[in-house]
Scaffold this motif. Structure first.
Motif, mmCIF file in Angstrom:
data_model
loop_
_atom_site.group_PDB
_atom_site.id
_atom_site.type_symbol
_atom_site.label_atom_id
_atom_site.label_comp_id
_atom_site.label_asym_id
_atom_site.label_seq_id
_atom_site.Cartn_x
_atom_site.Cartn_y
_atom_site.Cartn_z
ATOM 1 N N LEU A 1 -4.912 -4.452 -4.605
ATOM 2 C CA LEU A 1 -4.626 -3.230 -4.040
ATOM 3 C C LEU A 1 -4.530 -2.129 -5.368
ATOM 4 O O LEU A 1 -3.737 -2.416 -6.321
ATOM 5 N N CYS B 1 -4.363 1.900 -6.654
ATOM 6 C CA CYS B 1 -4.292 3.428 -6.388
ATOM 7 C C CYS B 1 -5.123 4.420 -7.202
ATOM 8 O O CYS B 1 -5.190 4.124 -8.082
ATOM 9 N N LEU C 1 -6.811 4.739 -1.842
ATOM 10 C CA LEU C 1 -6.347 3.183 -1.698
ATOM 11 C C LEU C 1 -7.743 2.482 -1.956
ATOM 12 O O LEU C 1 -8.524 2.379 -0.853
ATOM 13 N N LEU D 1 0.815 -1.039 -0.030
ATOM 14 C CA LEU D 1 -0.057 -0.088 -0.158
ATOM 15 C C LEU D 1 0.971 1.211 0.123
ATOM 16 O O LEU D 1 0.721 2.257 -0.736
ATOM 17 N N ILE E 1 -8.939 -1.723 -1.888
ATOM 18 C CA ILE E 1 -8.606 -2.924 -1.611
ATOM 19 C C ILE E 1 -9.727 -3.660 -2.025
ATOM 20 O O ILE E 1 -10.753 -3.876 -1.311
#
Length: 345
Positions: free
Chosen positions: A234, A236, A250, A207, A252
Motif C-alpha cells: 500500500l 500513499c 492510494l 490505508l 495498492i
C-alpha cells in the motif's frame, strides 16, 4: 451491486420497518441497535450512507453524535459518506445543533418514507457527482500513472481515500475476473470478497494510516478460499488539485506469491543481517511452504526451524510468519518512485 446503508436505531419495530422499506427500494441494509453494534459493522464494511437515531438505548455518551464524531475523526475513508439523523427530536434547537455539528441531513419521526427515500437518493447522487468531478480533474495524472503501473509485474489499483476506484491495470482486472480477490461495487468502491474479515479490517486500518506521500505498508492477505497466497503493498501518493491544494491518493500493488519475484539469499542477508540458514528458511517460507516442509527440504528438525524463525522475527522486526513472508516478497519487487510522477506537470 446496490448502495449499502447502515441503519442505527434502538426501536426494533421501527428498525425492521425502515430496513424493509430500504430493501424494497433496492438498497442493501445493515442494521444496528446500538453504537457498539454500529462500530462492529464499520470495522469490516464501508457503507455508502449512514442513517442514525440520536438517542440510542438511553446511553447519552454513545449516542448518534458519538458515532458521527468517531467517523469524522477516525475514518477518513468515510469523509464523503452522508450521515443522516432520523429522530423524534423535531424542535428547532435540535435541528440547528445537528447542522452545526456537521450532520448532513435531519429527518423527523414519525417517518415519512417518501421523504426518506427521496433524501437518500439525493444524497447518494450528490456524492456520485462530486466523485465524478474529482476524477475528471486529473486525467493527465492518471495517464502518467498508467504508463508506470502497467510495466510492473503485479496488479495495481489506484483509489481515492474513500476507496473509490480511479484506475486498475489490465493485470488487476484479470485478477478480479479470474480469482475474485477484489471487486468494484455499483458505487465504484473497491471491495475484497475473497479476503478474511480480519485481513479486510487490517488493510483498511493501514490505508487510513497512510497520510504522507511516500508512506507504504506491506501486507500478506489471508484468503477465505483455496487460492494462492497474495501480498499487497500500500503506497500513499499526492495529487495536485490546483495551485494550492493537493489530494491524497492510494495505490495498492497486489501480486500472488507464486508470480512475485523472490529476492536472492545474498540480498536478504545484506538487508537483515541473516545467516545463510536463516536466509534459506525465509526464502522457502516465502514460497508458501509450511514449516514442516521447510524442515524436510533442509534436512533439519522442526525445532531448528522454530529457532531460525525466532531469529528471523527478531532481525526483521515482525511478529507473524505471514508478515515475514510479505516483507520478503516486498524486497523482490522494486517499485518506481511514483511520488516523483506526481510533481511533474
Amino acid at each position: 451491486m446496490s448502495a449499502c446503508i447502515l441503519c442505527i436505531e434502538d426501536e426494533i419495530t421501527l428498525l425492521n420497518d425502515v430496513r424493509d422499506e430500504l430493501t424494497t427500494a433496492g438498497y442493501r441494509v445493515l442494521t444496528a441497535t446500538s453504537a457498539n453494534e454500529a462500530l462492529v459493522h464499520l470495522q469490516t464494511t464501508r457503507p455508502d450512507l449512514i442513517l442514525c437515531d440520536v438517542m440510542l438505548g438511553g446511553d447519552s455518551t454513545r449516542d448518534g453524535y458519538f458515532i458521527h464524531q468517531h467517523i469524522r475523526e477516525s475514518r477518513p475513508d468515510l469523509a464523503d459518506t452522508p450521515f443522516l439523523f432520523l429522530t423524534a427530536l423535531g424542535h428547532r434547537s435540535a435541528i440547528i445543533e445537528a447542522k452545526r455539528e456537521g450532520i448532513d441531513d435531519y429527518l423527523v419521526k414519525p417517518v415519512d418514507y417518501d421523504m426518506l427515500l427521496a433524501t437518500i437518493k439525493a444524497r447518494l447522487g450528490q456524492v456520485a457527482r462530486l466523485r465524478d468531478h474529482a476524477q475528471r480533474q486529473q486525467p493527465n495524472l492518471l495517464q502518467r500513472l498508467q504508463g508506470i503501473f502497467e510495466q510492473l509485474p503485479g496488479a495495481v489499483l489506484l483509489c481515492d481515500p474513500a476507496g473509490q476506484l480511479l484506475y486498475a491495470t489490465p493485470k488487476a482486472m484479470r485478477l478480479s475476473k479470474e480469482e475474485g480477490i477484489w471487486q468494484r461495487n455499483a458505487q465504484g468502491h473497491v471491495i475484497w470478497p475473497a479476503l478474511s474479515a480480519a485481513t479486510t479490517l487490517k488493510m483498511q486500518q493501514c490505508l487510513n494510516a497512510l497520510v504522507a506521500p511516500g508512506e507504504r505498508q506491506v501486507l500478506a492477505l489471508e484468503r477465505t478460499d483455496a487460492g494462492s497466497p497474495v501480498v499487497a503493498t500500500l503506497l500513499c501518493l499526492e495529487s495536485p488539485l490546483d495551485g494550492e491544494h493537493t489530494e491524497r491518493l492510494l495505490a495498492i500493488f497486489v501480486s500472488s506469491t507464486q508470480s512475485r519475484p523472490l529476492p536472492g539469499p545474498e540480498i536478504l542477508r545484506q538487508l537483515f543481517a541473516l545467516t545463510p540458514s536463516e536466509a534459506a528458511v525465509a526464502l522457502l517460507l516465502a514460497q508458501g511452504l509450511r514449516s514442516e516442509v521447510v524442515a524436510s527440504e533442509l534436512g533439519v528438525s522442526s525445532t531448528t526451524i522454530a529457532f531460525h524463525l525466532r531469529n528471523l522475527f527478531s532481525k526483521t522486526g515482525v511478529t507473524r510468519q505471514s508478515d515475514l513472508v510479505a516483507l520478503i516478497l516486498s524486497t523482490g519487487w522494486a517499485m518506481p518512485d511514483a511520488t516523483s510522477v506526481m510533481a511533474k506537470k
